[in-house]
Scaffold this active site. Structure first.
Site, PDB file in Angstrom:
ATOM      1  N   HIS A 150      -2.434  43.289  69.034  1.00 51.69           N
ATOM      2  CA  HIS A 150      -2.284  42.595  70.313  1.00 51.69           C
ATOM      3  C   HIS A 150      -1.079  41.654  70.303  1.00 51.69           C
ATOM      4  O   HIS A 150      -0.488  41.399  71.360  1.00 51.69           O
ATOM      5  CB  HIS A 150      -3.537  41.772  70.617  1.00 51.69           C
ATOM      6  CG  HIS A 150      -4.663  42.551  71.208  1.00 51.69           C
ATOM      7  ND1 HIS A 150      -4.771  42.807  72.566  1.00 51.69           N
ATOM      8  CD2 HIS A 150      -5.743  43.141  70.632  1.00 51.69           C
ATOM      9  CE1 HIS A 150      -5.868  43.504  72.800  1.00 51.69           C
ATOM     10  NE2 HIS A 150      -6.481  43.722  71.642  1.00 51.69           N
ATOM     11  N   ASP A 157      -7.310  45.127  76.129  1.00 51.68           N
ATOM     12  CA  ASP A 157      -8.761  45.311  76.112  1.00 51.68           C
ATOM     13  C   ASP A 157      -9.237  45.313  77.558  1.00 51.68           C
ATOM     14  O   ASP A 157      -8.937  44.373  78.312  1.00 51.68           O
ATOM     15  CB  ASP A 157      -9.449  44.161  75.359  1.00 51.68           C
ATOM     16  CG  ASP A 157      -9.090  44.131  73.886  1.00 51.68           C
ATOM     17  OD1 ASP A 157      -8.755  45.184  73.325  1.00 51.68           O
ATOM     18  OD2 ASP A 157      -9.147  43.030  73.299  1.00 51.68           O
ATOM     19  N   GLU A 219     -13.737  50.470  68.909  1.00 51.31           N
ATOM     20  CA  GLU A 219     -13.957  49.618  70.077  1.00 51.31           C
ATOM     21  C   GLU A 219     -13.606  50.397  71.341  1.00 51.31           C
ATOM     22  O   GLU A 219     -12.429  50.709  71.570  1.00 51.31           O
ATOM     23  CB  GLU A 219     -13.093  48.351  69.981  1.00 51.31           C
ATOM     24  CG  GLU A 219     -13.400  47.510  68.753  1.00 51.31           C
ATOM     25  CD  GLU A 219     -12.421  46.350  68.562  1.00 51.31           C
ATOM     26  OE1 GLU A 219     -12.759  45.420  67.806  1.00 51.31           O
ATOM     27  OE2 GLU A 219     -11.330  46.382  69.171  1.00 51.31           O
TER      28      GLU A 219
END
Length: 253
Positions: A150, A157, A219
């Site tokens: 990130h 996300d 994720e």
């Protein structure tokens, strides 16, 4: 023959040594001090009404408090990633769907905050909600790391919203877990979720893949632009609100 073998071995070792010297180093911290210098844009300068729920600006996250480096609830991305995300949003809206963003660019100081939290055995306030099946040290295996993609400005996300026929009353679809749930149920292809939850994950993954984003399989919410503009650079610029444009200044609040 022995001399030939010795010469070959010498040449092989020399080649290995050269390869070691040429091996690219890990990501380095950029000297950029502003988002402009970093080549980042606020997503709402590209999609003004995109849905944002920046969790690390508040306390509704696995740390349980505002995270270092988040001065405003805004999503910043490298321009290439922001424009690709805008194309995802535009295509989804044709089916009365939208995106909700939880996090985008993340300063390295925020990642350091995560690491301090992970190494504090006394702070278990969010365990029941965010990591009920794990102990904190296990989170360092695939979930929390000293370096985050990130911080390169090309990861995001997010989740999927379904709107009504008038493109109003948009609600998050059921993905089987909340954002930042640490556990195998959050794995994108987990067999622990229902068929509907799996279809919702597949719809999100397909929409993002169509514009060049790759999912992190542990994720369901995490995606990175495959053609990252600066994969070797990390940034530590605080997340702040974008400066008002001339048009904003002219129209007023």
């Amino acid at each position: 023959m022995t001399r030939r073998l010795a010469l070959a071995a010498t040449l092989l070792l020399a080649a290995i040594g050269c390869a070691s010297v040429a091996r690219p180093a890990g990501p380095v911290l950029s000297p950029a001090a502003t988002m402009r210098e970093a080549g980042m844009v606020a997503i709402r300068t590209v999609v003004p009404d995109i849905d944002q729920d920046i969790r690390y600006f508040g306390s509704d996250n696995f740390v349980g408090t505002r995270v270092d480096g988040y001065l405003a609830p805004h999503c910043w991305l490298k321009r290439e990633a922001a424009e690709a995300l805008a194309r995802v949003e535009r295509r989804l809206r044709e089916s009365h769907q939208r995106l909700r963003i939880f996090d985008c660019y993340r300063p390295t100081r925020a990642v350091a905050h995560f690491m301090r939290w992970a190494n504090d055995p006394a702070d278990l306030a969010t365990k029941a909600r965010h990591y009920p099946d794990f102990d904190k040290p296990q989170l360092l295996d695939g979930y929390i790391a000293p370096v985050s993609g990130h911080s390169r400005g090309a990861s995001v996300d997010l989740t999927l919203l379904q709107c009504d026929a008038d493109d109003a009353a948009c609600r998050a679809v059921d993905m089987g877990t909340d954002f930042d749930f640490f556990g195998t149920r959050a794995n994108t292809d987990s067999a622990e979720v229902t068929a509907l939850q799996r279809r919702n994950r597949d719809r999100l993954r397909a929409a993002m893949a169509a514009e060049g984003f790759r999912n992190y399989t542990m994720e369901w919410w995490h995606f990175t632009l495959q053609l990252e503009p600066t994969p070797g650079l990390l940034y530590d610029i605080p997340v702040d609100a974008p400066e008002p444009t001339k048009q904003d200044a002219a129209t007023g609040p």
